[in-house]
Design a protein around this motif. Structure first.
Motif, PDB file in Angstrom:
ATOM      1  N   UNK A 185     112.245  -5.955 -45.227  1.00 55.90           N
ATOM      2  CA  UNK A 185     113.387  -5.056 -44.179  1.00 55.90           C
ATOM      3  C   UNK A 185     114.290  -4.339 -45.095  1.00 55.90           C
ATOM      4  N   UNK A 186     114.263  -2.972 -44.551  1.00 55.91           N
ATOM      5  CA  UNK A 186     114.957  -2.025 -45.653  1.00 55.91           C
ATOM      6  C   UNK A 186     116.023  -2.470 -46.367  1.00 55.91           C
ATOM      7  N   UNK A 187     117.227  -3.144 -45.522  1.00 56.22           N
ATOM      8  CA  UNK A 187     118.492  -3.560 -46.141  1.00 56.22           C
ATOM      9  C   UNK A 187     118.274  -4.623 -47.106  1.00 56.22           C
ATOM     10  N   UNK A 195     107.067 -17.713 -48.346  1.00 54.63           N
ATOM     11  CA  UNK A 195     107.733 -16.699 -48.068  1.00 54.63           C
ATOM     12  C   UNK A 195     107.260 -15.929 -46.939  1.00 54.63           C
ATOM     13  N   UNK A 196     107.806 -16.094 -45.614  1.00 53.27           N
ATOM     14  CA  UNK A 196     107.405 -15.357 -44.408  1.00 53.27           C
ATOM     15  C   UNK A 196     107.081 -13.926 -44.496  1.00 53.27           C
ATOM     16  N   UNK A 197     106.042 -13.370 -44.000  1.00 53.05           N
ATOM     17  CA  UNK A 197     105.923 -11.919 -43.740  1.00 53.05           C
ATOM     18  C   UNK A 197     107.069 -11.112 -43.391  1.00 53.05           C
ATOM     19  N   UNK A 198     107.234 -10.303 -44.040  1.00 49.59           N
ATOM     20  CA  UNK A 198     108.328  -9.183 -43.739  1.00 49.59           C
ATOM     21  C   UNK A 198     109.627  -9.639 -44.081  1.00 49.59           C
ATOM     22  N   UNK A 199     109.801 -10.814 -44.599  1.00 46.57           N
ATOM     23  CA  UNK A 199     111.172 -11.286 -44.910  1.00 46.57           C
ATOM     24  C   UNK A 199     111.812 -10.486 -46.002  1.00 46.57           C
TER      25      UNK A 199
END
Length: 481
Positions: free
Chosen positions: A283-285, A276-280
């Motif tokens: 992201x708000x949406x 699970x890549x960091x930040x995936x």
């Protein structure tokens, strides 16, 4: 069911492989993929109503019956992240066929299972096949609709597909098992699988030609940790419905699962190719869409679970009458699914997502007035209809947001994450809501509190969703919406 593949197809931008497909072929491909996705969720629910008959046929204890109930869902939810990475690594259509073969073969053997052990092992195998299939469906869809705007239109429809499978999986066995064996319910996944495998090569687009160097790497250690962590935590939560939290059957797998998930998050920060890549998902949406999927799944399961208990245990309805009473819920979801995508195209995903949260909250608020003698036509029916309509809007908007701007090389991962949110809703979400219900001295009063608590959550979600930038939905609606 509405498909975004009629008038919209004429203006879609397609790559060379897709251009060789006629609009009718693309519509057919989308329809087949949608039926597969619905069937994966249908298969979770198909044995819930017949569980008492299965218990009687195999002379099962409560613990064994719990295993039958969770044997499909645990590997399905636990392996979704790894299944997503496999789809990204080894291509969508290839992994789709592989997952379908496992899923279909296990469905055949489950239907003829002569004993409890065989049934549980085949349900587990079905879950493994489903975990490979669901993310691969998203990877194939991303290939089928290479243009982000077209993909967004497809996602606006796709969001409601799994939940139609879930509600049909609840209603159909409740009606048919009054006259035929529960084993015949497995005919549905067998037939859908057979058709999908048969049309995969001639109808579905070929996988892209990325070299191995351009494909994401795998994270075996992360896969083991997250699979065991999610499976054990989910098992503990599900077991809490039959055992107290002081029981080792509940707290041991729950605590071990939580520890494994914490270790997974630590490991993911250090490996070269994180599962699970960091930040995936932050992201708000995307995180808003995933929360919407989670809440919609929890709300859908809440009404099925609570009203089933209420109608059968409090009101004395038969399983057949209970199943029939949910037909308006299913019909409303089908109708709402037809209009969700056009509404998103006209008003934008943010407005539709917020409106869906509010409509769902109103439906739950109405159901919160439930009492021992509530009239079906006055309380339960309108509550069902509003809840189904609102959830359909939430699902469509959440599917768009969950997959916003996803690249082809992460389409499988996006599918895995989105399906995981849907899978965790009925376990984590329902457990929390039923814990709220347990604070009340009387069952019906507890049901009312659970509905009310869920309504508050959807109001908060509607508020949060309304704060998203309107332009973030531009790949679905017109610019600026």
């Amino acid at each position: 069911m509405y498909f975004p593949l009629r008038d919209e197809l004429e203006g879609m931008n397609m790559n060379d492989d897709i251009k060789r497909h006629s609009p009718q072929q693309i519509r057919s491909a989308f329809t087949i993929l949608a039926f597969v996705q619905a069937t994966l969720i249908f298969t979770i629910a198909l044995i819930i109503v017949p569980l008492p008959k299965i218990a009687s046929e195999f002379s099962l204890s409560s613990a064994n019956l719990l295993l039958v109930q969770v044997a499909y869902g645990l590997p399905f939810s636990g392996l979704l992240l790894f299944g997503g990475r496999l789809a990204d690594r080894f291509r969508g259509r290839q992994m789709l066929v592989t997952g379908l073969i496992i899923f279909g073969a296990a469905s055949v053997l489950a239907a003829i299972a002569p004993n409890f052990e065989m049934l549980v092992s085949m349900r587990f195998s079905q879950g493994v096949g489903a975990a490979l299939t669901a993310p691969a469906l998203m990877a194939v869809l991303r290939t089928l609709f290479p243009n982000p705007a077209d993909f967004g239109k497809a996602m606006a429809v796709w969001g409601g597909v799994p939940f139609l499978g879930a509600i049909i999986g609840f209603i159909l066995p409740g009606i048919l098992t009054n006259w035929i064996s529960w084993r015949w319910m497995f005919v549905v996944p067998v037939l859908v699988t057979a058709v999908a495998i048969a049309v995969a090569r001639p109808l579905l687009p070929a996988d892209d030609n990325r070299t191995s160097a351009n494909r994401p790497g795998l994270d075996p250690l992360g896969a083991v940790l997250v699979t065991l962590g999610i499976s054990l935590t989910s098992y503990g939560l599900i077991a809490s419905g039959d055992y107290t939290w002081s029981s080792s059957t509940v707290y041991v797998p729950f605590i071990v699962g939580i520890v494994l998930l914490i270790v997974f998050l630590i490991v993911e920060r250090k490996v070269r190719y994180p599962l699970l890549p960091p930040g995936f998902i932050t992201e708000p949406r995307r995180i808003t869409g995933l929360i919407g999927m989670f809440l919609a799944a929890a709300g859908s399961m809440l009404i099925e679970y609570v009203l089933t208990l209420y109608l059968q245990q409090i009101r004395g309805w038969s399983s057949l009458a209970t199943a029939v009473s949910f037909l308006p819920f299913a019909v409303t979801m089908i109708v709402a699914n037809q209009i969700s995508a056009p509404l998103i195209a006209r008003f934008g995903v943010v407005r539709v997502l917020s409106a869906g949260g509010l409509v769902t909250a109103v439906g739950l608020g109405l159901l919160a007035w439930i009492s021992r003698d509530s009239a079906y036509a006055a309380i339960l029916l309108p509550g069902q209809i509003l809840l189904a309509a609102g959830i359909s809007l939430v699902l469509s908007g959440s599917a768009v947001q969950s997959t916003a701007n996803v690249e082809q090389h992460q389409a499988g991962l996006a599918g895995g994450v989105m399906n995981m949110a849907m899978e965790l809703g009925p376990t984590v979400g329902l457990t929390v809501l039923m814990a709220v219900a347990a604070t009340q001295p009387y069952a019906v009063q507890g049901y009312a509190w659970a509905f009310g608590a869920a309504g508050v959550l959807f109001i908060l979600f509607a508020i949060v969703a309304s704060m998203l930038p309107r332009k973030s939905a531009g790949h679905v609606s017109q610019p600026g919406r």
